[in-house]
Design an enzyme around this catalytic site. Sequence first.
Site, short mmCIF file in Angstrom:
data_model
loop_
_atom_site.label_atom_id
_atom_site.label_comp_id
_atom_site.label_asym_id
_atom_site.label_seq_id
_atom_site.Cartn_x
_atom_site.Cartn_y
_atom_site.Cartn_z
N HIS A 20 0.83 -1.19 0.00
CA HIS A 20 0.00 0.00 0.00
C HIS A 20 0.87 1.25 0.00
O HIS A 20 1.81 1.36 0.78
CB HIS A 20 -0.93 -0.03 1.22
N TYR A 118 5.38 10.74 -24.28
CA TYR A 118 4.66 10.88 -23.01
C TYR A 118 3.82 9.65 -22.64
O TYR A 118 2.82 9.77 -21.94
CB TYR A 118 3.80 12.15 -23.01
N SER A 119 4.21 8.49 -23.09
CA SER A 119 3.52 7.25 -22.71
C SER A 119 4.10 6.74 -21.40
O SER A 119 4.83 5.75 -21.35
CB SER A 119 3.67 6.19 -23.81
N ASN A 120 3.77 7.46 -20.34
CA ASN A 120 4.30 7.18 -19.01
C ASN A 120 3.22 7.42 -17.98
O ASN A 120 2.42 8.35 -18.12
CB ASN A 120 5.48 8.12 -18.69
#
Length: 129
Positions: A20, A118-120
Amino acid sequence: MKRGGIVNAQLAGALARLGHTDTLVVCDAGLPIPHGPEVVDLAFRLGIPGFGPVLEGILEELVVEEAVAAREVEGANPDCHALLASRLPELKLVPHWELKLRAADARLVVRTGEATPYSNVILRCGVPF
């Protein structure tokens, strides 16, 4: 052998160790990877594996309480933004420089072969109860 789900032993183990509030980064092939986090590098060739399938597989395994992506994804990569917005209702957008700073605090980085800008995304783990 596992019946399904993530069969990459390194990735499956790394995901199982998350707790968590731990964070993980799912990134394209170009994101600078910080030196602190554990890294599972899935990149084989540019575009393989893609960001979308890797993210989908991870989301099947984890409870996510927060997601953060670069604000620039909206204009530079609308397909990726649409995927993130549809799958992560808790998505927050921040400047790309801030995303890179936050990535340094991640426990795990999963690098894909994605070759679009920006594929993050940074995912913060939740609990299933």
